[in-house]
Design a protein around this motif. Structure first.
Motif, PDB file in Angstrom:
ATOM      1  N   UNK A  30      37.315  30.109  40.507  1.00 48.82           N
ATOM      2  CA  UNK A  30      36.588  28.855  40.370  1.00 48.82           C
ATOM      3  C   UNK A  30      37.148  27.950  39.277  1.00 48.82           C
ATOM      4  N   UNK A  31      38.197  28.358  38.604  1.00 53.91           N
ATOM      5  CA  UNK A  31      38.777  27.532  37.561  1.00 53.91           C
ATOM      6  C   UNK A  31      39.276  28.365  36.402  1.00 53.91           C
ATOM      7  N   UNK A  32      39.533  27.691  35.292  1.00 47.33           N
ATOM      8  CA  UNK A  32      40.120  28.332  34.117  1.00 47.33           C
ATOM      9  C   UNK A  32      39.069  28.473  33.025  1.00 47.33           C
ATOM     10  N   UNK A  33      39.085  29.620  32.339  1.00 46.81           N
ATOM     11  CA  UNK A  33      38.145  29.877  31.246  1.00 46.81           C
ATOM     12  C   UNK A  33      38.881  29.816  29.917  1.00 46.81           C
ATOM     13  N   UNK A  34      38.212  29.240  28.891  1.00 43.37           N
ATOM     14  CA  UNK A  34      38.776  29.089  27.555  1.00 43.37           C
ATOM     15  C   UNK A  34      37.806  29.606  26.509  1.00 43.37           C
ATOM     16  N   UNK A  35      38.375  30.115  25.429  1.00 48.40           N
ATOM     17  CA  UNK A  35      37.603  30.396  24.225  1.00 48.40           C
ATOM     18  C   UNK A  35      37.730  29.172  23.322  1.00 48.40           C
ATOM     19  N   UNK A  36      36.603  28.563  22.947  1.00 47.08           N
ATOM     20  CA  UNK A  36      36.622  27.349  22.122  1.00 47.08           C
ATOM     21  C   UNK A  36      35.916  27.622  20.799  1.00 47.08           C
ATOM     22  N   UNK A  37      36.620  27.369  19.699  1.00 48.65           N
ATOM     23  CA  UNK A  37      36.056  27.535  18.356  1.00 48.65           C
ATOM     24  C   UNK A  37      35.726  26.141  17.819  1.00 48.65           C
TER      25      UNK A  37
ATOM     26  N   UNK B  82      43.230  29.995  26.104  1.00 48.33           N
ATOM     27  CA  UNK B  82      42.935  30.311  27.498  1.00 48.33           C
ATOM     28  C   UNK B  82      42.641  31.794  27.648  1.00 48.33           C
ATOM     29  N   UNK B  83      41.514  32.113  28.291  1.00 49.97           N
ATOM     30  CA  UNK B  83      41.109  33.501  28.495  1.00 49.97           C
ATOM     31  C   UNK B  83      41.571  34.035  29.839  1.00 49.97           C
ATOM     32  N   UNK B  84      41.627  33.166  30.836  1.00 53.89           N
ATOM     33  CA  UNK B  84      42.049  33.623  32.151  1.00 53.89           C
ATOM     34  C   UNK B  84      41.783  32.582  33.216  1.00 53.89           C
ATOM     35  N   UNK B  85      42.364  32.840  34.382  1.00 56.07           N
ATOM     36  CA  UNK B  85      42.215  31.926  35.504  1.00 56.07           C
ATOM     37  C   UNK B  85      41.606  32.694  36.662  1.00 56.07           C
ATOM     38  N   UNK B  86      40.501  32.198  37.202  1.00 53.06           N
ATOM     39  CA  UNK B  86      39.815  32.863  38.292  1.00 53.06           C
ATOM     40  C   UNK B  86      39.704  31.994  39.514  1.00 53.06           C
TER      41      UNK B  86
ATOM     42  N   UNK C 291      46.112  35.280  38.332  1.00 53.99           N
ATOM     43  CA  UNK C 291      46.626  35.665  37.018  1.00 53.99           C
ATOM     44  C   UNK C 291      47.495  36.911  37.084  1.00 53.99           C
ATOM     45  N   UNK C 292      47.952  37.261  38.251  1.00 50.70           N
ATOM     46  CA  UNK C 292      48.754  38.478  38.379  1.00 50.70           C
ATOM     47  C   UNK C 292      47.979  39.526  39.111  1.00 50.70           C
ATOM     48  N   UNK C 293      46.643  39.484  38.936  1.00 46.11           N
ATOM     49  CA  UNK C 293      45.766  40.263  39.776  1.00 46.11           C
ATOM     50  C   UNK C 293      45.598  41.687  39.343  1.00 46.11           C
ATOM     51  N   UNK C 294      44.367  42.205  39.468  1.00 50.93           N
ATOM     52  CA  UNK C 294      44.160  43.608  39.223  1.00 50.93           C
ATOM     53  C   UNK C 294      45.014  44.486  40.114  1.00 50.93           C
ATOM     54  N   UNK C 295      45.358  43.967  41.287  1.00 50.58           N
ATOM     55  CA  UNK C 295      46.200  44.762  42.178  1.00 50.58           C
ATOM     56  C   UNK C 295      47.544  45.093  41.603  1.00 50.58           C
ATOM     57  N   UNK C 296      47.993  44.283  40.652  1.00 50.28           N
ATOM     58  CA  UNK C 296      49.282  44.555  40.023  1.00 50.28           C
ATOM     59  C   UNK C 296      49.153  45.501  38.855  1.00 50.28           C
ATOM     60  N   UNK C 297      47.942  45.962  38.581  1.00 51.44           N
ATOM     61  CA  UNK C 297      47.709  46.827  37.429  1.00 51.44           C
ATOM     62  C   UNK C 297      47.997  48.276  37.749  1.00 51.44           C
ATOM     63  N   UNK C 298      47.519  49.135  36.851  1.00 54.19           N
ATOM     64  CA  UNK C 298      47.775  50.573  36.947  1.00 54.19           C
ATOM     65  C   UNK C 298      47.195  51.123  38.240  1.00 54.19           C
ATOM     66  N   UNK C 299      47.961  51.917  38.922  1.00 56.76           N
ATOM     67  CA  UNK C 299      47.472  52.586  40.105  1.00 56.76           C
ATOM     68  C   UNK C 299      47.787  51.872  41.403  1.00 56.76           C
ATOM     69  N   UNK C 300      48.219  50.612  41.352  1.00 56.68           N
ATOM     70  CA  UNK C 300      48.554  49.884  42.555  1.00 56.68           C
ATOM     71  C   UNK C 300      47.334  49.361  43.281  1.00 56.68           C
TER      72      UNK C 300
END
Length: 678
Positions: free
Chosen positions: A377-384, A371-375, A573-582
């Motif tokens: 419109x849905x969930x994105x995956x890396x598939x090999x 799983x790469x992330x959840x946005x 996914x926790x959100x960019x808002x929770x990242x550095x800088x607030x």
């Protein structure tokens, strides 16, 4: 009335004259300071262009802001003596005197209250660590390496709360560094000194090279500090602290082996006490073997019970028909089967676009997934896939997808968009229970992660050249979307840093374009769309997204690149808002800072290490502010944004730039194709 008017005019004239006189006095004092420094330190006459008859702001190495010297860079010029005259430059923000022959104690710097960068390395400065540095509350970078400084680092260095760089290597400094606690520090080096004691945890994340050639230092990442407390059970120790520098005062006790302990007769009191306490009681070999065998037997019984329990549950699931490949956690990509159980229901199929490598849906289901992330419109995956091919799969679980025909027509348009700065849609799958989009996989993560991820010691910051390159690439990608399929006036609809990916060459690729059509309109103002930090004011209340709202979102993205701060985003996914800088409203914050004429305070602290980029940063800031104008009609078109960024980078702009990235760049896309989704 005439007298009053005359008085006002006279008063304003006096004020203007006073301001001009003050400015002239300041400029004169800066000139005197520079000329005094040249007279005492420029023994080899390297500063030949410095003349009292010319404008000092045009001198080599000198930069001015509002006719005051703000930047002085004089490196590798064989300058000698002291630079004390330069401490009169009260508006100095950058001072770099690296690789000269300046000597003596570092002069009092307390007058340089606006100083942000101080580079004095590779000189011959002596004396103690300059205490006046502690008064430079705005200092970001301090480099005193390769000098002859001695003494200890004062504890007051922790007052420099904005400090990003502290380089003190190759001096003669001593004492402890355990008290250093600078939370913003990113670049640290004290190697080649005489420091001693334990390295604090706050600095243990730096590499070994940051502490090398300090033989008395210990702790991570250097050798572990030895336990200097002696074993209290040893005869003769009495629990005292033993020093490795003090010879043993009891030469009869020389071995730690139990068989070589002295007899009870040789030390009756202490030996009898320890035997009574049972702390040194001798364990026979048979008892030791029995203990080990008992432990092994207990572990074996526990393992056997666990095995029986889990095997019984697994066998039961297999009997119930649940033991399929989807039970393997590494293989899970989709939680519901794309093959409906109802009879007569038409099964979906993979639809590929021209020029891509094809595979079957079964290949995708068998693929090892991550799983790469959840946005939104849905969930994105890396598939090999089994053949080693790697793709990114987006599962449209939360999207409001309409009928099959409308979906296929829209995918036909998006799948034909091909551009070096877009993530290509290579296939899609539609069934009642499953809607999948398959994209090229981008191996170098997203702009969001590069800007905000892993902000700690050892992190490699995103440099200015890379940021500008990413901005240009993303702008070209969005401009191409806007200029393709002009009859539909395509929009991206969800521009943000998590949707700007980097390919294997480091080029920016815009992803998730055209999916905003699957967003259901908010029922109330309280259910406003996600990513509000990037949304244009006119689209937050549920109005239709437009190309002008894309321009606003791109402007916020540019501000994020410049400031290193996250817009006010709430993400699953926790959100960019929770990242550095607030989480903040970036456009509003930037406008307020610029309005107060503190433009330099806007920029990311990680950019302060780079030289000669102020003009480019201010230029990109102006573009970003134009893009984030509250009035849509005042925002530039994306093709014009591309042109402005290219000019800022020094890229030659063709006369026909307004036709940038038109439909002709995508040969397989035509206006007929655009019409299929109308």
């Amino acid at each position: 009335m005439a007298k009053t008017t005359h008085f006002v005019v006279h008063f304003v004239f006096c004020l203007l004259f006073l301001n001009f006189s003050v400015l002239e006095a300041y400029l004169s004092s800066d000139l005197e300071a520079l000329m005094a420094f040249k007279a005492t330190s420029d023994k080899t006459n390297k500063l030949t262009n410095w003349s009292s008859t010319s404008d000092l702001c045009t001198w080599p190495g000198v930069s001015c802001v509002r006719d005051r010297v703000s930047r002085l860079v004089l490196e590798n010029l064989d300058l000698q003596g002291s630079f004390e005259p330069l401490t009169a430059l009260a508006q100095l923000r950058v001072l770099s005197l690296k690789r000269n022959r300046l000597s003596g104690p570092i002069p009092d710097l307390s007058n340089l209250t606006t100083l942000k960068l101080l580079f004095l390395s590779h000189n011959h400065f002596s004396g103690e660590f300059p205490a006046s540095v502690m008064s430079l509350s705005r200092l970001f970078r301090l480099d005193l390496s390769f000098n002859n400084l001695s003494g200890e680092i004062p504890a007051t260095v922790n007052h420099l709360t904005h400090l990003l760089t502290l380089r003190l290597e190759e001096n003669r400094l001593s004492g402890s560094i355990s008290g250093i606690n600078l939370p913003s520090l990113q670049d640290f080096n004290v190697s080649g000194n005489h420091f001693s004691g334990e390295i604090p945890k706050s600095l243990s994340g730096y590499p070994l090279s940051s502490f090398a050639q300090n033989t008395a230092l210990c702790g991570s990442p250097m050798k572990t500090c030895k336990d200097i407390v002696s074993n209290p059970t040893k005869p003769g120790s009495d629990g005292a602290i033993a020093s490795p520098l003090i010879p043993n005062t009891n030469p009869t006790i020389v071995s730690s082996s139990p068989s070589s302990l002295p007899s009870t007769n040789s030390s009756p009191n202490k030996s009898s006490n320890t035997h009574h306490n049972g702390s040194t009681a001798k364990i026979s070999p048979l008892a030791l073997i029995a203990i080990i065998l008992g432990d092994v037997l207990v572990l074996f019984v526990i393992s056997l019970l666990l095995y029986c329990y889990f095997w019984r549950n697994y066998a039961a699931k297999m009997r119930d028909g649940k033991g399929s490949k989807l039970l393997e956690s590494e293989k899970i990509v989709y939680s519901s089967s794309p093959y409906p159980a109802q009879p007569g229901f038409e099964r979906g199929q993979m639809v590929f676009f021209e020029g891509v490598k094809r595979f079957e849906l079964e290949d995708l289901l068998r693929a090892s997934a991550e799983m790469l992330g959840k946005g939104g419109f849905g969930t994105a995956y890396k598939a090999v896939l089994d053949d080693g091919n790697v793709v990114a799969v987006k599962r449209l679980k939360d999207a409001q997808v309409g009928g099959k025909k409308e979906f296929e027509q829209h995918m036909e348009v998006l799948g034909r968009l091909r551009h070096p700065n877009l993530v290509s849609l290579i296939a899609y799958y539609f069934a009642r229970e499953e809607k999948l989009l398959v994209y090229d996989y981008m191996p170098n993560s997203s702009l969001f992660w590069l800007l905000h991820g892993n902000r700690g010691p050892g992190r490699t910051p995103l440099d200015w050249t890379t940021r500008l390159k990413i901005a240009a690439g993303a702008a070209r990608g969005v401009a191409f979307i806007h200029n393709s399929c002009k009859s539909l006036r395509l929009t991206h609809g969800n521009i943000k840093s998590t949707n700007i990916l980097l390919d294997k060459t480091g080029s920016a690729r815009v992803s998730d374009f055209g999916l905003s059509i699957f967003t259901s309109p908010p029922a109330t103002s309280s259910s406003a769309p996600r990513s509000n930090g990037y949304r244009a004011p006119e689209s937050i209340d549920g109005r239709k997204l437009s190309q002008k709202s894309d321009v606003y979102s791109f402007g916020v993205l540019l501000l994020e690149l410049l400031t290193g701060k996250c817009p006010s985003v709430v993400d699953s996914s926790g959100g960019p808002g929770s990242g550095y800088g607030g989480a903040i409203d970036l456009p509003r914050w930037v406008q307020s800072v610029v309005r107060e004429e503190w433009t330099a305070e806007v920029f990311d602290l990680e950019l302060m290490r780079y030289k000669d980029i102020e003009e480019e940063m201010v230029g990109l800031l102006q573009i970003a502010m134009a893009c984030t104008s509250p009035t849509p009609d005042q925002r530039p078109r994306m093709s014009h944004v591309v042109k402005m960024i290219d000019e800022l980078r020094g890229v030659e702009v063709s006369p026909s730039h307004d036709a940038l990235d038109s439909v002709s760049e995508s040969p397989s896309l035509s206006e007929d194709t655009c019409g299929t989704s109308q």
